[in-house]
Scaffold this active site. Structure first.
Site, PDB file in Angstrom:
ATOM      1  N   ASP A  76      39.839  50.842  43.329  1.00  0.00           N
ATOM      2  CA  ASP A  76      39.009  49.690  43.045  1.00  0.00           C
ATOM      3  C   ASP A  76      37.608  50.230  42.721  1.00  0.00           C
ATOM      4  OD1 ASP A  76      38.163  46.889  43.216  1.00  0.00           O
ATOM      5  OD2 ASP A  76      37.123  47.548  45.033  1.00  0.00           O
ATOM      6  N   ASP A 116      34.179  48.122  42.425  1.00  0.00           N
ATOM      7  CA  ASP A 116      33.097  47.475  43.170  1.00  0.00           C
ATOM      8  C   ASP A 116      33.411  47.478  44.672  1.00  0.00           C
ATOM      9  OD1 ASP A 116      31.119  45.456  43.967  1.00  0.00           O
ATOM     10  OD2 ASP A 116      32.772  44.017  43.835  1.00  0.00           O
TER      11      ASP A 116
HETATM   12  P1  B16 Z   1      32.918  40.606  36.655  1.00  0.00           P
HETATM   13  P2  B16 Z   1      36.538  44.963  41.840  1.00  0.00           P
HETATM   14  C1  B16 Z   1      35.508  42.583  41.228  1.00  0.00           C
HETATM   15  O1  B16 Z   1      35.476  43.990  41.106  1.00  0.00           O
HETATM   16  C2  B16 Z   1      34.482  42.134  42.254  1.00  0.00           C
HETATM   17  O2  B16 Z   1      34.849  42.581  43.548  1.00  0.00           O
HETATM   18  C3  B16 Z   1      34.389  40.643  42.270  1.00  0.00           C
HETATM   19  O3  B16 Z   1      33.385  40.241  43.194  1.00  0.00           O
HETATM   20  C4  B16 Z   1      34.045  40.148  40.861  1.00  0.00           C
HETATM   21  O4  B16 Z   1      34.006  38.720  40.821  1.00  0.00           O
HETATM   22  C5  B16 Z   1      35.118  40.652  39.886  1.00  0.00           C
HETATM   23  O5  B16 Z   1      35.143  42.072  39.941  1.00  0.00           O
HETATM   24  C6  B16 Z   1      34.819  40.236  38.459  1.00  0.00           C
HETATM   25  O6  B16 Z   1      33.642  40.891  38.044  1.00  0.00           O
HETATM   26  O7  B16 Z   1      32.171  39.310  36.766  1.00  0.00           O
HETATM   27  O8  B16 Z   1      32.025  41.800  36.474  1.00  0.00           O
HETATM   28  O9  B16 Z   1      33.998  40.551  35.579  1.00  0.00           O
HETATM   29  O10 B16 Z   1      36.216  44.886  43.302  1.00  0.00           O
HETATM   30  O11 B16 Z   1      37.933  44.481  41.489  1.00  0.00           O
HETATM   31  O12 B16 Z   1      36.205  46.316  41.243  1.00  0.00           O
HETATM   32 MG    MG Z   2      36.161  45.786  45.304  1.00  0.00          MG
END
Ligand code: B16
Ligand code: MG
Length: 211
Positions: free
Chosen positions: A9, A11
């Site tokens: 992952d 974030d």
């Molecule tokens: P975006 P991950 C996710 O990243 C985040 O944890 C989540 O909080 C966010 O809403 C989602 O990505 C979409 O992100 O708005 O940048 O497309 O944890 O799966 O790396």
């Molecule tokens: Mg994450």
């Protein structure tokens, strides 16, 4: 443990953009007078942008149109990207880079499996452009975590059987997605605190002992 690949992952695992998500959603929620705190924020981990907004709007007293929701999601994303553009290679923690390099030295294939449509920008900012053997992100799948799609896409790009992949996650939804994909999950952060993983780690470095 016989894994051939590790799917990370992004974030909350590779780098800590989760705080920027929180700040940008907080500003958006404040702009429409909807209460938002870190407890609600934890439910947004791994969840897509529009699904995150729907969770935040559970506390909104009146329904919003699709157009109004799109305006809010764009507002949040613009502010989030302002934070991302200020990131540098200093935002890639040393323990993460050393762990990635150590796993690669052990012969493991490495991939990203992130719900974020901003994945290419984030990898560029932290100096990991071209580092991974495969990158699967929110631009390549319709359903976000807890659906297994992004991890199955990563395994397909790696040409490795899902059962031979280990997922590293900070989100409960991400650990659920790993299990739905037939993969084991090693968790850090919020997911580890909730015992959501097959392995729940205090530090990402523990991966080097695990595989
Ligand atoms: P975006 P991950 C996710 O990243 C985040 O944890 C989540 O909080 C966010 O809403 C989602 O990505 C979409 O992100 O708005 O940048 O497309 O944890 O799966 O790396
Ligand atoms: Mg994450």
């Amino acid at each position: 443990m016989g894994f051939k690949a590790i799917i990370f992952d992004l974030d909350g695992v590779i780098c800590f953009t989760d705080e920027y998500h929180y700040l940008a959603w907080k500003a958006t929620a404040d702009s429409i007078g909807v209460p938002f705190d870190r407890t609600v924020n934890n439910r947004l981990r791994g969840v897509s942008r529009m699904e995150s907004l729907d969770i935040i709007l559970e506390k909104c007293t009146h329904p919003l149109s699709i157009t109004e929701k799109e305006v809010l999601a764009d507002q949040k994303n613009r502010q989030y990207q302002d934070y991302l553009r200020r990131m540098t290679t200093d935002d890639l923690p040393t323990e993460v880079k050393e762990t990635l390099d150590g796993l690669r030295q052990k012969g493991l294939r490495l991939a990203v499996g992130s719900s974020s449509k901003n994945t290419p920008l984030i990898l560029h900012q932290i100096g990991l452009d071209g580092y991974f053997d495969a990158v699967a992100d929110g631009n390549g799948v319709k359903r976000s975590k807890p659906a297994p799609d992004v991890f199955l896409l990563a395994a397909e790009l790696l040409k490795i059987d899902p059962a031979d992949c280990l997922v590293v996650e900070d989100a409960v939804s991400g650990a659920q997605a790993a299990h739905a994909a037939g993969m084991k999950a090693a968790c850090v952060g919020d997911a580890a605190q909730n015992q959501a993983g097959d392995y729940n780690m205090g530090s990402i470095r523990e991966l080097l002992e695990l595989v």
